[in-house]
Design a protein around this motif. Structure first.
Motif, mmCIF file in Angstrom:
data_model
loop_
_atom_site.group_PDB
_atom_site.id
_atom_site.type_symbol
_atom_site.label_atom_id
_atom_site.label_comp_id
_atom_site.label_asym_id
_atom_site.label_seq_id
_atom_site.Cartn_x
_atom_site.Cartn_y
_atom_site.Cartn_z
ATOM 1 N N UNK A 164 0.818 -1.242 -0.122
ATOM 2 C CA UNK A 164 -0.019 0.215 0.037
ATOM 3 C C UNK A 164 0.934 1.093 -0.095
ATOM 4 N N UNK A 165 2.113 1.273 0.829
ATOM 5 C CA UNK A 165 2.706 2.344 0.999
ATOM 6 C C UNK A 165 3.389 3.016 -0.251
ATOM 7 N N UNK A 166 3.677 1.933 -1.476
ATOM 8 C CA UNK A 166 4.317 2.534 -2.664
ATOM 9 C C UNK A 166 3.485 2.631 -3.997
ATOM 10 N N UNK A 167 2.144 2.445 -3.685
ATOM 11 C CA UNK A 167 1.127 2.483 -4.848
ATOM 12 C C UNK A 167 0.319 3.877 -4.707
ATOM 13 N N UNK A 168 -0.105 4.289 -5.745
ATOM 14 C CA UNK A 168 -1.011 5.468 -6.032
ATOM 15 C C UNK A 168 -2.510 5.020 -6.073
ATOM 16 N N UNK A 169 -3.362 5.262 -5.096
ATOM 17 C CA UNK A 169 -4.690 5.021 -5.112
ATOM 18 C C UNK A 169 -5.618 6.119 -5.621
ATOM 19 N N UNK A 190 -8.810 1.473 8.051
ATOM 20 C CA UNK A 190 -8.267 3.184 8.451
ATOM 21 C C UNK A 190 -6.877 3.359 8.365
ATOM 22 N N UNK A 191 -6.168 2.479 8.899
ATOM 23 C CA UNK A 191 -4.424 2.677 9.264
ATOM 24 C C UNK A 191 -3.977 2.224 7.766
ATOM 25 N N UNK A 192 -4.393 1.490 6.750
ATOM 26 C CA UNK A 192 -3.878 1.447 5.544
ATOM 27 C C UNK A 192 -4.390 2.586 4.748
ATOM 28 N N UNK A 193 -5.423 3.043 4.914
ATOM 29 C CA UNK A 193 -5.946 4.417 4.158
ATOM 30 C C UNK A 193 -4.948 5.542 4.531
ATOM 31 N N UNK A 194 -4.625 5.741 5.753
ATOM 32 C CA UNK A 194 -3.720 6.738 6.185
ATOM 33 C C UNK A 194 -2.251 6.789 5.638
ATOM 34 N N UNK A 195 -1.823 5.364 5.425
ATOM 35 C CA UNK A 195 -0.422 5.167 4.962
ATOM 36 C C UNK A 195 -0.544 5.296 3.470
ATOM 37 N N UNK A 196 -1.886 5.031 2.702
ATOM 38 C CA UNK A 196 -1.962 5.197 1.442
ATOM 39 C C UNK A 196 -1.685 6.919 1.021
ATOM 40 N N UNK A 197 -2.691 7.545 1.707
ATOM 41 C CA UNK A 197 -3.027 8.885 1.537
ATOM 42 C C UNK A 197 -3.949 9.371 0.511
ATOM 43 N N UNK A 198 -4.112 8.518 -0.325
ATOM 44 C CA UNK A 198 -4.959 8.706 -1.552
ATOM 45 C C UNK A 198 -6.148 7.564 -1.814
ATOM 46 N N UNK A 199 -7.037 7.797 -2.672
ATOM 47 C CA UNK A 199 -8.086 6.833 -2.789
ATOM 48 C C UNK A 199 -9.301 7.059 -2.034
ATOM 49 N N UNK A 200 -10.248 6.359 -2.497
ATOM 50 C CA UNK A 200 -11.733 6.391 -1.514
ATOM 51 C C UNK A 200 -11.715 5.157 -0.846
ATOM 52 N N UNK A 201 -11.523 4.963 0.279
ATOM 53 C CA UNK A 201 -11.411 3.784 1.169
ATOM 54 C C UNK A 201 -12.683 3.745 1.763
ATOM 55 N N UNK A 202 -13.310 2.485 1.593
ATOM 56 C CA UNK A 202 -14.709 2.067 2.112
ATOM 57 C C UNK A 202 -14.405 1.312 3.520
ATOM 58 N N UNK A 203 -15.389 1.205 4.432
ATOM 59 C CA UNK A 203 -15.381 0.529 5.452
ATOM 60 C C UNK A 203 -14.981 -0.866 5.051
ATOM 61 N N UNK A 204 -14.198 -1.441 6.055
ATOM 62 C CA UNK A 204 -13.653 -3.015 5.737
ATOM 63 C C UNK A 204 -14.514 -3.999 6.166
ATOM 64 N N UNK A 205 -14.375 -5.024 5.828
ATOM 65 C CA UNK A 205 -15.043 -6.495 6.036
ATOM 66 C C UNK A 205 -13.973 -7.761 6.511
#
Length: 225
Positions: A164-169, A190-205
């Motif tokens: 996640x850290x090296x890809x642009x979402x 949520x922690x992965x979303x913060x790490x990514x910094x981009x993309x629209x992250x939905x609730x997890x399952x």
């Protein structure tokens, strides 16, 4: 062209893929739950909890206009099985996150303070796990990306963080999902979303090893995939 299928089509696809689903654990690159005597034995166990209820709690919807991708890291086989079921049900492509130094069964014995996962857990500096590849062919063409991983100590298994850290979402809808014996998804998405910094992250399952294609179809329908 909008990539959207009907409820009937989802259920037909779910029935076809359910017969093919094998969620046997192995010591290779597949998912695990760090919540029993070892990560491997945890992932091999099945639980009765169904993910259908979690699917019904979705508060966001996704309508795809491009391709869908399932990215997963699996340590013992469980996450791999769920990822394959998602891909079969929604017609997605698959990309496996593979550590350059794969985890062995001994590495995954979380009750041993000297095991690899225990040392990595205790020292965050060791969690930057090198991967065989982080480049996905045609990455820009995907507008929906499922991100799957086992839960380790309440968070996403760190090899997924390396991806996640090296890809642009940017411009992508991202759907985190985890596999575990008993732990919920918690704040891992949520922690992965913060790490990514981009993309629209939905609730997890959260999915268990007993997840069926019908469960996946219910989730896909709730997301309007």
């Amino acid at each position: 062209m909008k990539n959207k299928i009907s409820r009937r089509q989802f259920l037909q696809a779910a029935g076809a893929s359910a017969a093919a689903l094998l969620l046997a654990s192995c010591s290779g690159n597949s998912a695990s739950s760090v919540s029993s005597s070892s990560v491997a034995s945890s992932a091999a166990s099945s639980v009765a909890a169904s993910s259908a209820a979690a699917s019904s709690e979705a508060t966001s919807t996704v309508t795809t206009t491009g391709k869908t991708l399932v990215v997963y890291f699996s340590a013992t086989g469980t996450t791999q099985g769920v990822a394959q079921t998602i891909a079969d049900t929604v017609g997605a492509d698959l990309f496996e996150v593979v550590p350059s130094d794969p985890y062995t069964s001994d590495d995954l014995t979380w009750t041993n303070n000297d095991s690899r996962v225990s040392r990595e857990h205790n020292d965050e500096g060791l969690r930057a796990v090198a991967l065989e590849s982080t480049d996905v062919d045609g990455w820009d063409d995907y507008d929906t990306v499922f991100i799957g991983y086992p839960i380790w100590w309440g968070i996403a298994a760190w090899p997924m963080s390396s991806f996640v850290a090296v890809n642009d979402f940017t411009g992508k809808n991202v759907v985190p999902f985890c596999t575990s014996l008993s732990s919920g998804i918690g704040q891992s998405g949520e922690l992965l979303a913060e790490l990514a910094g981009t993309g629209s992250w939905l609730d997890g399952y959260r999915f268990s090893s007993s997840t069926t294609a019908n469960d996946i179809a219910a989730l896909a329908e709730s997301l309007s995939l």
